[in-house]
Design an enzyme around this catalytic site. Structure first.
Site, PDB file in Angstrom:
ATOM      1  N   HIS A 279       0.825  -1.217   0.000  1.00 49.96           N
ATOM      2  CA  HIS A 279       0.000   0.000   0.000  1.00 49.96           C
ATOM      3  C   HIS A 279       0.853   1.258   0.000  1.00 49.96           C
ATOM      4  O   HIS A 279       1.817   1.383   0.740  1.00 49.96           O
ATOM      5  CB  HIS A 279      -1.023  -0.003   1.129  1.00 49.96           C
ATOM      6  CG  HIS A 279      -0.486   0.044   2.527  1.00 49.96           C
ATOM      7  ND1 HIS A 279      -0.165   1.210   3.171  1.00 49.96           N
ATOM      8  CD2 HIS A 279      -0.251  -0.942   3.422  1.00 49.96           C
ATOM      9  CE1 HIS A 279       0.242   0.962   4.399  1.00 49.96           C
ATOM     10  NE2 HIS A 279       0.210  -0.355   4.577  1.00 49.96           N
ATOM     11  N   ASP A 291       6.160   0.673   6.823  1.00 49.51           N
ATOM     12  CA  ASP A 291       4.713   0.498   6.651  1.00 49.51           C
ATOM     13  C   ASP A 291       4.135   1.600   5.760  1.00 49.51           C
ATOM     14  O   ASP A 291       3.697   2.622   6.270  1.00 49.51           O
ATOM     15  CB  ASP A 291       4.024   0.508   8.018  1.00 49.51           C
ATOM     16  CG  ASP A 291       2.550   0.171   7.941  1.00 49.51           C
ATOM     17  OD1 ASP A 291       2.116  -0.411   6.926  1.00 49.51           O
ATOM     18  OD2 ASP A 291       1.827   0.494   8.902  1.00 49.51           O
ATOM     19  N   GLU A 325      -4.876   1.820   2.518  1.00 50.21           N
ATOM     20  CA  GLU A 325      -4.992   0.668   3.412  1.00 50.21           C
ATOM     21  C   GLU A 325      -5.129   1.100   4.864  1.00 50.21           C
ATOM     22  O   GLU A 325      -5.855   0.472   5.641  1.00 50.21           O
ATOM     23  CB  GLU A 325      -3.752  -0.236   3.255  1.00 50.21           C
ATOM     24  CG  GLU A 325      -3.830  -1.551   4.019  1.00 50.21           C
ATOM     25  CD  GLU A 325      -3.342  -1.464   5.458  1.00 50.21           C
ATOM     26  OE1 GLU A 325      -3.628  -2.390   6.232  1.00 50.21           O
ATOM     27  OE2 GLU A 325      -2.688  -0.462   5.809  1.00 50.21           O
ATOM     28  N   HIS A 423       3.539   2.737  12.649  1.00 54.13           N
ATOM     29  CA  HIS A 423       2.676   3.907  12.843  1.00 54.13           C
ATOM     30  C   HIS A 423       3.286   4.985  13.722  1.00 54.13           C
ATOM     31  O   HIS A 423       2.565   5.807  14.294  1.00 54.13           O
ATOM     32  CB  HIS A 423       1.326   3.502  13.452  1.00 54.13           C
ATOM     33  CG  HIS A 423       0.513   2.589  12.594  1.00 54.13           C
ATOM     34  ND1 HIS A 423      -0.698   2.058  13.005  1.00 54.13           N
ATOM     35  CD2 HIS A 423       0.727   2.094  11.347  1.00 54.13           C
ATOM     36  CE1 HIS A 423      -1.191   1.290  12.045  1.00 54.13           C
ATOM     37  NE2 HIS A 423      -0.336   1.293  11.023  1.00 54.13           N
TER      38      HIS A 423
END
Length: 458
Positions: A279, A291, A325, A423
């Site tokens: 993503h 990520d 995502e 995150h």
């Protein structure tokens, strides 16, 4: 008769040995290309350091779309195009602030608003705190929650070697904690960051108010693990202490964005599609190198490797860089919607969305026959230290795909350090190891090759 049977067996064994020798050589070529001529590290350096955080609907997300499309166009693919998708647009606003108010002493702690949260008032929110270990505690406390800030403090379980299991064991308090606490009259929620180590980085992530009316929404934020430990300790000494936090986030109207798609047409079965992807969006605290910048460039690298070594796939290989995502999954849903409209036949989908660490294997969604066939390839992966082939969840973006018969797989890197960055503010390019990233891309290309050569058992 017996001699003819033995001759037949020898012949079949000879064919199998030739096929394995061919596969062994192809994997050597794939890994050599990835480790000596790889582009994924330089692509990620640009994506992370020149563009940065790529939250859906943001200017940087649009820049990432254009950059990755342009890079795919340099690879000589048969087709590169954009697929429109409407995505949520949530804006964090100014940096959050928070402190523990204990007997008039203010102790600052790091927080970050959770994605989709509302803002506090302009002056912030101050209230007493009630600590819980999970959503299930709310019913027990009942009326005691009213007017308070609920502090969800269940940590990730350190016992599990598979850290995603630990994440799954406590992420409900982040995703649904505010919604459930609001039903009992809470005025806000603070959630312990999903992180196995103690540090000062708050980890954001998606949260949902579910079916609550907007009038019932309450602000919610993540607190760093060090901050959570301190708050819990202070509450034990003074249950009447107060907590203050201020955030100015806002939910904007949906914005137009895109999935980025590149395709090599199959030489024998172009109607059969094999997807490989990650993503393109990230959270907004950092550049999202693990990520999921890593998954994006690894997916791009698989087709670069095939073009560089001159491999012509039997089936159509399609790189899909999904948008959104992190806070909605709109890219994966739109891709599936259009696949159904166009009556496309997907036989395989591979996703990388677990970081750029050393690859260990794959998590596979398949019936028993196809899973056993993949297990039979363990010996060709053994020289590359790929050993973990397990049944399990393959990935969020390929999850919606629903062709009649297909295999789904997710790359499984070593996960021990993943949630140190997930995150958080430290998910930056300097956390990426070039060789580990390249090994992951080559491992993905190897599985794509083996599925392409052997097809799937129907």
């Amino acid at each position: 008769m017996r001699k003819s049977i033995l001759a037949g067996l020898v012949f079949l064994n000879g064919i199998a040995m030739v096929a394995q020798s061919k596969d062994n050589q192809m994997l050597k070529d794939i890994y050599k290309s990835g480790l000596t001529n790889g582009k994924c590290y330089s692509w990620l350096e640009h994506l992370s350091n020149k563009i940065g955080a790529r939250l859906s609907g943001s200017e940087n997300a649009e820049k990432a779309v254009q950059y990755t499309k342009a890079q795919l166009e340099t690879l000589g693919l048969d087709k590169v195009y954009l697929q429109e998708v409407m995505v949520p647009k949530w804006v964090r606003g100014e940096k959050e602030s928070a402190y523990i108010l204990d007997n008039k002493t203010k102790i600052a702690v790091p927080i970050a608003a959770l994605g989709g949260s509302i803002a506090t008032s302009k002056n912030g929110l101050t209230a007493e705190v009630i600590e819980v270990q999970g959503i299930e505690d709310l019913k027990i406390l009942g009326e005691k929650i009213k007017g308070k800030i609920v502090f969800f403090n269940r940590p990730m379980d350190p016992v599990n070697i598979e850290t995603f299991k630990s994440y799954g064991g406590c992420v409900d308090q982040r995703y649904a904690g505010a919604k459930e606490a609001a039903k009992f009259g809470a005025v806000g929620t603070i959630v312990r960051s999903m992180n196995l180590r103690l540090d000062d980085f708050p980890h954001t992530g998606a949260q949902s108010y579910g079916d609550l009316s907007p009038a019932e929404y309450i602000p919610t934020a993540a607190i760093s693990t060090n901050g959570a430990e301190l708050l819990s300790k202070k509450l034990k000494a003074n249950p009447s202490l107060q907590f203050y936090f201020k955030q100015s986030c806002v939910q904007m109207p949906e914005a137009l964005s895109y999935n980025v798609i590149g395709e090599i047409k199959g030489s024998e079965h172009p109607e059969n599609i094999m997807v490989v992807g990650g993503h393109l969006d990230s959270w907004d605290l950092a550049d999202g190198s693990h990520d999921d910048g890593a998954g994006v460039v690894q997916s791009m690298e698989t087709v670069r490797i095939f073009k560089q070594i001159g491999y012509k796939p039997k089936n159509t290989i399609r790189v899909v860089l999904f948008m959104n995502e992190e806070n909605g999954g709109k890219g994966g849903k739109k891709y599936e919607e259009l696949a159904q409209i166009n009556k496309e036949n997907h036989i395989f989908a591979l996703e990388s969305d677990s970081g750029g660490f050393s690859p260990r294997g794959f998590s596979i969604e398949a019936d028993d026959a196809n899973f056993e066939r993949i297990l039979s390839w363990k010996n060709v992966f053994e020289p590359y230290l790929i050993h973990s082939f397990v049944k399990g969840h393959a990935g969020a973006d390929i999850g919606p795909l629903s062709s009649f018969k297909m295999i789904k797989a997710g790359l499984k890197p070593d996960s021990q350090r993943y949630f140190d960055y997930h995150h958080a503010l430290n998910d930056k390019f300097d956390a990426i190891n070039k060789r580990e990233l390249e090994l992951g891309a080559a491992t993905m290309a190897s599985l794509l090759y083996l599925i392409d050569q052997n097809g799937i058992i129907k």
